[in-house]
Each structure stands twice: as C-alpha cells, then as structure tokens.
Design a protein around this motif. Structure first.
Motif, PDB file in Angstrom:
ATOM      1  N   THR A   1       0.825  -1.208   0.000  1.00 23.59           N
ATOM      2  CA  THR A   1       0.000   0.000   0.000  1.00 23.59           C
ATOM      3  C   THR A   1       0.857   1.255   0.000  1.00 23.59           C
ATOM      4  OG1 THR A   1      -1.739  -1.197   1.192  1.00 23.59           O
ATOM      5  CG2 THR A   1      -1.859   1.206   1.208  1.00 23.59           C
ATOM      6  N   VAL A   2       1.929   1.259   0.785  1.00 25.30           N
ATOM      7  CA  VAL A   2       2.833   2.411   0.815  1.00 25.30           C
ATOM      8  C   VAL A   2       3.450   2.631  -0.557  1.00 25.30           C
ATOM      9  CG1 VAL A   2       5.038   3.255   1.727  1.00 25.30           C
ATOM     10  CG2 VAL A   2       3.324   2.308   3.282  1.00 25.30           C
ATOM     11  N   SER A   3       3.928   1.565  -1.177  1.00 25.45           N
ATOM     12  CA  SER A   3       4.524   1.690  -2.499  1.00 25.45           C
ATOM     13  C   SER A   3       3.502   2.170  -3.524  1.00 25.45           C
ATOM     14  CB  SER A   3       5.123   0.349  -2.932  1.00 25.45           C
ATOM     15  OG  SER A   3       5.688   0.445  -4.210  1.00 25.45           O
ATOM     16  N   GLN A   4       2.283   1.674  -3.446  1.00 25.60           N
ATOM     17  CA  GLN A   4       1.242   2.144  -4.361  1.00 25.60           C
ATOM     18  C   GLN A   4       1.017   3.646  -4.216  1.00 25.60           C
ATOM     19  OE1 GLN A   4      -1.864  -0.452  -2.998  1.00 25.60           O
ATOM     20  NE2 GLN A   4      -1.604  -1.910  -4.688  1.00 25.60           N
ATOM     21  N   LEU A   5       0.976   4.123  -2.987  1.00 22.90           N
ATOM     22  CA  LEU A   5       0.773   5.553  -2.747  1.00 22.90           C
ATOM     23  C   LEU A   5       1.955   6.376  -3.250  1.00 22.90           C
ATOM     24  CD1 LEU A   5      -0.794   5.198   0.801  1.00 22.90           C
ATOM     25  CD2 LEU A   5      -1.948   6.241  -1.163  1.00 22.90           C
ATOM     26  N   LEU A   6       3.167   5.868  -3.056  1.00 17.98           N
ATOM     27  CA  LEU A   6       4.349   6.558  -3.576  1.00 17.98           C
ATOM     28  C   LEU A   6       4.345   6.556  -5.100  1.00 17.98           C
ATOM     29  CD1 LEU A   6       7.036   5.169  -1.111  1.00 17.98           C
ATOM     30  CD2 LEU A   6       6.286   7.560  -1.265  1.00 17.98           C
ATOM     31  N   ASN A   7       4.052   5.392  -5.693  1.00 15.09           N
ATOM     32  CA  ASN A   7       3.988   5.308  -7.150  1.00 15.09           C
ATOM     33  C   ASN A   7       2.933   6.260  -7.703  1.00 15.09           C
ATOM     34  OD1 ASN A   7       5.664   3.645  -8.889  1.00 15.09           O
ATOM     35  ND2 ASN A   7       5.105   1.912  -7.588  1.00 15.09           N
ATOM     36  N   GLU A   8       1.812   6.358  -7.026  1.00 15.32           N
ATOM     37  CA  GLU A   8       0.757   7.277  -7.457  1.00 15.32           C
ATOM     38  C   GLU A   8       1.267   8.711  -7.459  1.00 15.32           C
ATOM     39  OE1 GLU A   8      -3.845   8.096  -6.182  1.00 15.32           O
ATOM     40  OE2 GLU A   8      -2.316   8.381  -4.624  1.00 15.32           O
ATOM     41  N   HIS A   9       1.946   9.107  -6.382  1.00 17.07           N
ATOM     42  CA  HIS A   9       2.403  10.492  -6.315  1.00 17.07           C
ATOM     43  C   HIS A   9       3.499  10.769  -7.350  1.00 17.07           C
ATOM     44  CE1 HIS A   9       2.962  14.453  -4.652  1.00 17.07           C
ATOM     45  NE2 HIS A   9       4.278  14.246  -4.720  1.00 17.07           N
ATOM     46  N   PHE A  10       4.452   9.859  -7.480  1.00 22.39           N
ATOM     47  CA  PHE A  10       5.489  10.039  -8.500  1.00 22.39           C
ATOM     48  C   PHE A  10       4.860  10.144  -9.892  1.00 22.39           C
ATOM     49  CE2 PHE A  10       8.566   7.854  -5.479  1.00 22.39           C
ATOM     50  CZ  PHE A  10       9.333   8.981  -5.266  1.00 22.39           C
ATOM     51  N   ALA A  11       3.850   9.328 -10.150  1.00 24.16           N
ATOM     52  CA  ALA A  11       3.198   9.344 -11.459  1.00 24.16           C
ATOM     53  C   ALA A  11       2.459  10.654 -11.692  1.00 24.16           C
ATOM     54  CB  ALA A  11       2.236   8.164 -11.567  1.00 24.16           C
ATOM     55  N   HIS A  12       1.682  11.096 -10.708  1.00 23.93           N
ATOM     56  CA  HIS A  12       0.953  12.352 -10.860  1.00 23.93           C
ATOM     57  C   HIS A  12       1.913  13.517 -11.089  1.00 23.93           C
ATOM     58  CE1 HIS A  12      -2.938  10.895  -8.624  1.00 23.93           C
ATOM     59  NE2 HIS A  12      -2.799  10.363  -9.825  1.00 23.93           N
ATOM     60  N   GLU A  13       3.005  13.530 -10.332  1.00 19.44           N
ATOM     61  CA  GLU A  13       3.966  14.633 -10.472  1.00 19.44           C
ATOM     62  C   GLU A  13       4.576  14.651 -11.869  1.00 19.44           C
ATOM     63  OE1 GLU A  13       7.455  16.958 -10.644  1.00 19.44           O
ATOM     64  OE2 GLU A  13       7.501  14.749 -10.791  1.00 19.44           O
ATOM     65  N   ALA A  14       4.722  13.483 -12.487  1.00 19.95           N
ATOM     66  CA  ALA A  14       5.288  13.396 -13.837  1.00 19.95           C
ATOM     67  C   ALA A  14       4.234  13.600 -14.921  1.00 19.95           C
ATOM     68  CB  ALA A  14       5.972  12.044 -14.026  1.00 19.95           C
ATOM     69  N   GLY A  15       2.981  13.801 -14.535  1.00 17.55           N
ATOM     70  CA  GLY A  15       1.942  14.094 -15.512  1.00 17.55           C
ATOM     71  C   GLY A  15       1.028  12.950 -15.864  1.00 17.55           C
ATOM     72  N   LEU A  16       1.175  11.781 -15.235  1.00 16.86           N
ATOM     73  CA  LEU A  16       0.310  10.640 -15.538  1.00 16.86           C
ATOM     74  C   LEU A  16      -1.016  10.761 -14.784  1.00 16.86           C
ATOM     75  CD1 LEU A  16       2.769   7.622 -15.487  1.00 16.86           C
ATOM     76  CD2 LEU A  16       1.161   8.099 -17.323  1.00 16.86           C
ATOM     77  N   PRO A  17      -2.131  10.764 -15.468  1.00 16.46           N
ATOM     78  CA  PRO A  17      -3.437  10.779 -14.808  1.00 16.46           C
ATOM     79  C   PRO A  17      -3.814   9.393 -14.292  1.00 16.46           C
ATOM     80  CG  PRO A  17      -3.732  10.739 -17.171  1.00 16.46           C
ATOM     81  CD  PRO A  17      -2.249  10.815 -16.937  1.00 16.46           C
ATOM     82  N   ASP A  18      -4.831   9.331 -13.473  1.00 18.84           N
ATOM     83  CA  ASP A  18      -5.233   8.064 -12.855  1.00 18.84           C
ATOM     84  C   ASP A  18      -5.544   6.975 -13.878  1.00 18.84           C
ATOM     85  OD1 ASP A  18      -4.939   8.921 -10.249  1.00 18.84           O
ATOM     86  OD2 ASP A  18      -7.015   9.558 -10.031  1.00 18.84           O
ATOM     87  N   HIS A  19      -6.135   7.334 -15.008  1.00 19.92           N
ATOM     88  CA  HIS A  19      -6.552   6.292 -15.957  1.00 19.92           C
ATOM     89  C   HIS A  19      -5.361   5.641 -16.672  1.00 19.92           C
ATOM     90  CE1 HIS A  19      -6.367   9.725 -18.821  1.00 19.92           C
ATOM     91  NE2 HIS A  19      -6.069   8.794 -19.709  1.00 19.92           N
ATOM     92  N   LEU A  20      -4.151   6.152 -16.446  1.00 16.81           N
ATOM     93  CA  LEU A  20      -2.950   5.514 -16.983  1.00 16.81           C
ATOM     94  C   LEU A  20      -2.100   4.882 -15.889  1.00 16.81           C
ATOM     95  CD1 LEU A  20      -1.783   8.179 -19.611  1.00 16.81           C
ATOM     96  CD2 LEU A  20      -3.179   6.135 -19.997  1.00 16.81           C
ATOM     97  N   LEU A  21      -2.641   4.795 -14.678  1.00 18.78           N
ATOM     98  CA  LEU A  21      -1.846   4.372 -13.524  1.00 18.78           C
ATOM     99  C   LEU A  21      -2.226   2.950 -13.111  1.00 18.78           C
ATOM    100  CD1 LEU A  21       0.258   5.087 -11.450  1.00 18.78           C
ATOM    101  CD2 LEU A  21      -1.453   6.381 -10.185  1.00 18.78           C
ATOM    102  N   GLY A  22      -1.564   1.966 -13.731  1.00 24.37           N
ATOM    103  CA  GLY A  22      -1.855   0.559 -13.458  1.00 24.37           C
ATOM    104  C   GLY A  22      -1.088   0.057 -12.246  1.00 24.37           C
ATOM    105  N   LEU A  23      -1.504   0.461 -11.081  1.00 26.17           N
ATOM    106  CA  LEU A  23      -0.826   0.048  -9.852  1.00 26.17           C
ATOM    107  C   LEU A  23      -0.926  -1.467  -9.666  1.00 26.17           C
ATOM    108  CD1 LEU A  23      -2.125   2.905  -7.546  1.00 26.17           C
ATOM    109  CD2 LEU A  23       0.198   2.660  -8.434  1.00 26.17           C
ATOM    110  N   GLY A  24       0.141  -2.052  -9.117  1.00 22.13           N
ATOM    111  CA  GLY A  24       0.205  -3.499  -9.004  1.00 22.13           C
ATOM    112  C   GLY A  24      -0.075  -4.018  -7.608  1.00 22.13           C
ATOM    113  N   HIS A  25      -0.575  -5.219  -7.538  1.00 25.77           N
ATOM    114  CA  HIS A  25      -0.666  -5.984  -6.290  1.00 25.77           C
ATOM    115  C   HIS A  25      -0.863  -7.447  -6.667  1.00 25.77           C
ATOM    116  CE1 HIS A  25      -5.327  -5.631  -5.964  1.00 25.77           C
ATOM    117  NE2 HIS A  25      -4.962  -5.142  -7.119  1.00 25.77           N
TER     118      HIS A  25
END
Length: 524
Positions: free
Chosen positions: A319-343
């Motif tokens: 969960t922590v990594s997912q949240l970090l990946n989300e923030h890194f992605a948003h900061e780089a310009g990736l919107p949620d619909h391109l964010l294939g978080l893994g588990h």
C-alpha cells in the motif's frame, strides 16, 4: 460502491505523507540527468541504428555520441547543445551521419555559447518536437483503432505473457493467445536486459527466457497485433518493459511504436536489480513523462515485494509503495486512468482464511485507487509441482479479481513452478479465466463484506499500518528507508548500485528541449 467504509481523513493523511516522503526524491530527479535520459532525448530527435563495424558487439549510435560528448565536454549542460552545434559546424545532414563521423574520430564536441548556443537549442527543439509529434500521432491512432475495433466487452482485461526469445515465434503465440481470449499481450524481456546500458538494434531471435526489447521488435509485434485486432474484433494491447538502465530510452521507443502498456515501477530496479537509486528515480520521472505524452498505461511492480517478503506481514508495504507510485506518477503528468498500480495474490494458501485476507487486500487497493486500472497478479510464490492444486489456486485468484473489480488480470499458469513447459498450459489457463468470468462476472453486485467482519477489519488494519510506515519513511527519508530494507527486504544504499556513474548533476544552464516540451504538455 465503497464496501470498506474507509475513513477519508486517514486516506488523505496517507496521501499527504506519501507526497511529503516523495518530495526530496523528486527534487533530486529534477536536478539531475543520466546518460540514459540524454540518449532518450537523442532518440526522440531521430538518431537510430548501430555501429556494426564489429558485428559481434554492435554499439548503438546514440551510445557512441553520448559517450563521446561526455568525454569531450561532460553532460552536466545536456547533450543537445554540443550535438546540434557539431551537426551545424560539420555541415552534416543527420544525427546518424554525425554518429558515424564521431565513431571515426572526426568530431570534437564542445559547449557552444552565444549565438551558436541559441542556434543549437533551436535546432534541437525542432528535431525533438518532430519526434514527439510521432508519439502524438500514435496516441491518436490508438484512439481511432479502439473506436474502430472496440474494447473487450467486460472487465477485467485478460493479460497474457509470451516469452520465447524469438520475436517471430512470439508473434505466433501472441496471435493465438488473442484468438483464445487474451486482451493484452506482454512480451517478457530477455533475462538480464535490464542491466544492459544500451538498447540492442533490430529484430532478435536469441533471447534467453524472453525476447529483447528493441524498436524493431516493438514494430513487428505491434503490426501483428493490429492484424489480429481486425480479426478478433477488439483492440489488442501490447506491453513491454520500461525499466532497468535504459528505462527512458525504452519508454521513447514504446511511444514511437505505439505500445499501450509498459511495466514502469519507481523502485523495482532498485530493489530487484540493484540499480542505483538516484539513477532509477531520475530515469523513471523522464520515462513517466514520456508515457503520459504517449497515453501509455504503466504497470507498477508491488507484486514483487510479496515474493521476497510475507504477503500478510508486509501487506502494508504494498500500500505504501502504491501511494508513492501514485504520487510520483501524478507529479510526472500521468493521470489516474494511466496508472496501473500493481498488487498480487500471494498469501500462503495453507493459512486459515487466506482467501478472505486476499479479498481484503484487493478491495483496499480498489477503493484507495478507484480510477486506476489496477493490475492483479496471480499466485507464484506458493505454486508447486502439483498442477491440479495450482489450477484450483488460479481459479480462486480469478474469482478474487472478479469480486473486487480488478482492471487487468494476469493469467496464472498451473505449471508456474515447472517453467510452463507446454503451449496447452495457456489454453487451459484462459479456459479457467473464461469460466470464472462467465459464471461469476456479475457477482460483485451481490458481494457485501460484513461491516464488522474480517475483510473490513483487515483492510482498515493494513491502511493504518501503511500510515504508520509512511510516517517513518517521511521522518527517515525515502532513500534511507530503501537502504534499510523497508521494501521487499532488499537493502539498497543510495550511493551504491549499478549505473551510479551514469548520474550527472545538472548545471544551472542545463538545456534539454525534450524535458521542456514534456513539461509543457504535462497534465499536472
């Protein structure tokens, strides 16, 4: 519909802590470049091909140029000004000609100043913008093809791997997989390619446990999947790997050849390939900016943590990594619909209530990231040579995916522990998925975990533990947390790892039109 009744304040706290923990690393990524970022920039500008003087060890032209610029005048100002100044001074018509002259020792690179610098910057921006226009056309073409052929009528999308080592054989297997129901084809990279500090050229037929990621291999597979898309009446998506020492370059090649998804995790290369942390964070920011521009869905790698750590005890690290990946992605310009978080579905099946715990973890990911195309990974760690038990376990995995609304379902193989020796394994695995989707595809409508039951309580527990860990990561620093083995039990100090010598602090007058153009087009 939310089933876990997560406290919005706790969720907001988790995201705030992830942003605060990521901020120093983002600052480092912004203030540094790497040899791979500079090479990716020249690839956008049009450089292709390799020095084939010694056929056994072809060196890409882009490596020749960047290495020579580094030797002559350094890379702290960026590669663009020296390269495009040299192109004009030597009256050459293409970057490939410049590379050939460089290999012959006929070019000396220097940092231009004044009017020469202005001319070089303008020429570089023009060339790179042309490359980005190709990326933009490919994104528009994908949209047209999806409209023409259609998307799968149901979710999750079925994701299946091919990995023969021979691109021509991969095409045959991928086409047959699509005909049998796969929606996404992932071409596994040849073992060890992530540690190569260059991208091979041309079509390849000799990969080990996978096929080399090259621009020509991308082109061949994309063309084949376009053909099969027409045949099956739905757009078949293509996946590869933007990771390792050439992460930015492979992201660019994916954009230039219209791939649809790329494995691109912020920490995977650090933890599981021992690549220098700074190198990885710099490279992943640039690569994600490219993916955002190309409309490519990234797949992150949290599932890997659970192959080295316990899937229950370490669930909060996912969960922590997912949240970090989300923030890194948003900061780089990736919107949620391109964010294939893994588990992943990796809890020991012998553990009492293992399936209920899996549901809790999967539901937590789904509700924390409602608009993200989550990628749900099948059991691997606890698969054995008992293929009948493995087939049953994969069926439970498929059912969990249906119940919790996963977006991308990687097809599990009952022969996971015996190296998937038979082509028929894929057909049986797809039959398993089809049965579950047909029999229980709408079951999520009826699934309501008890508010005070194990599933809901476990989800709240994992989220709470994630917040606690994020507090510690913020206090200690993300780089220190990685060095201490917080994720996946791997200890990776920031000053060590492969590729560290390819990291360069930017000078105040660093110039890279690719960075500027990608920033201008960002969706932040």
């Amino acid at each position: 519909m939310a089933l876990l009744d997560l406290d919005p304040a706790v969720v907001a706290t988790a995201r705030r802590l992830a942003a605060e923990a990521a901020a120093p690393v983002i600052g480092i990524a912004r203030s540094h470049t790497t040899v791979s970022v500079e090479r990716a920039t020249l690839r956008l500008a049009g450089i292709t091909g390799a020095d084939s003087t010694h056929r056994a060890s072809d060196v890409p032209w882009v490596n020749r140029v960047v290495d020579t610029v580094a030797a002559h005048c350094g890379l702290e100002h960026g590669v663009c000004l020296p390269v495009f100044d040299a192109l004009r001074r030597h009256d050459l018509t293409s970057l490939t000609e410049l590379a050939e002259a460089t290999a012959a020792g006929q070019v000396t690179y220097a940092l231009p100043t004044g009017r020469d610098a202005t001319r070089a910057a303008k020429a570089a921006r023009t060339a790179i913008a042309k490359g980005l226009r190709t990326v933009d056309r490919n994104r528009a073409q994908r949209d047209k093809l999806v409209e023409r052929h259609g998307d799968p009528a149901r979710r999750p999308w079925i994701y299946l791997i091919v990995a023969t080592g021979d691109i021509d054989e991969d095409v045959v297997q991928a086409a047959n997989a699509a005909r049998a129901g796969a929606d996404i084809i992932a071409v596994i990279r040849s073992t060890g390619q992530s540690l190569l500090d260059y991208v091979p050229e041309g079509a390849t037929h000799h990969g080990f446990a996978g096929t080399y990621a090259t621009q020509e291999n991308f082109r061949i597979m994309r063309a084949a999947m376009d053909d099969v898309s027409k045949e099956v009446g739905r757009y078949i998506r293509l996946t590869n790997y933007a990771s390792g020492l050439c992460m930015p370059e492979i992201a660019v090649l994916a954009g230039l050849q219209r791939l649809d998804m790329m494995l691109n995790d912020s920490m995977y290369g650090i933890l599981f390939r021992d690549i220098n942390p700074i190198r990885t964070f710099v490279d992943q920011r640039f690569s994600r900016q490219v993916h955002a521009r190309a409309g490519i869905i990234i797949n992150t790698g949290e599932d890997n943590y659970l192959t080295t750590d316990d899937a229950v005890d370490a669930a909060h690290t996912v969960t922590v990594s997912q949240l970090l990946n989300e923030h890194f992605a948003h900061e780089a310009g990736l919107p949620d619909h391109l964010l294939g978080l893994g588990h992943a579905f990796e809890i020991n099946p012998k553990l009492p209530d293992s399936f209920r715990l899996e549901l809790a973890h999967a539901l937590l990911a789904r509700e924390l990231f409602p608009d993200a195309p989550l990628k749900w990974m099948p059991p691997t760690k606890h698969m054995t040579g008992d293929v009948f038990n493995g087939y049953l376990l994969d069926g439970f995995f498929n059912l969990a995916g249906v119940l919790t609304g996963q977006s991308i379902l990687l097809v599990g193989m009952m022969t996971e522990a015996v190296a998937t020796p038979f082509l028929s394994d894929r057909d049986l695995a797809l039959a398993n998925v089809r049965y579950v989707l047909d029999a229980a595809g709408g079951l999520a409508e009826d699934f309501r975990p008890a508010p005070d039951g194990l599933i809901v309580k476990r989800a709240h527990q994992v989220l709470g533990e994630a917040v606690d860990l994020l507090e510690r990561v913020k206090a200690d620093g993300l780089l220190n947390a990685i060095a201490e083995g917080t994720f996946g039990l791997m200890k990776r100090p920031a000053d060590q790892g492969k590729g560290a010598d390819g990291v360069i602090a930017k000078a105040d007058d660093y110039t890279n039109p690719a960075v500027d153009l990608l920033e201008e087009g960002a969706t932040r």
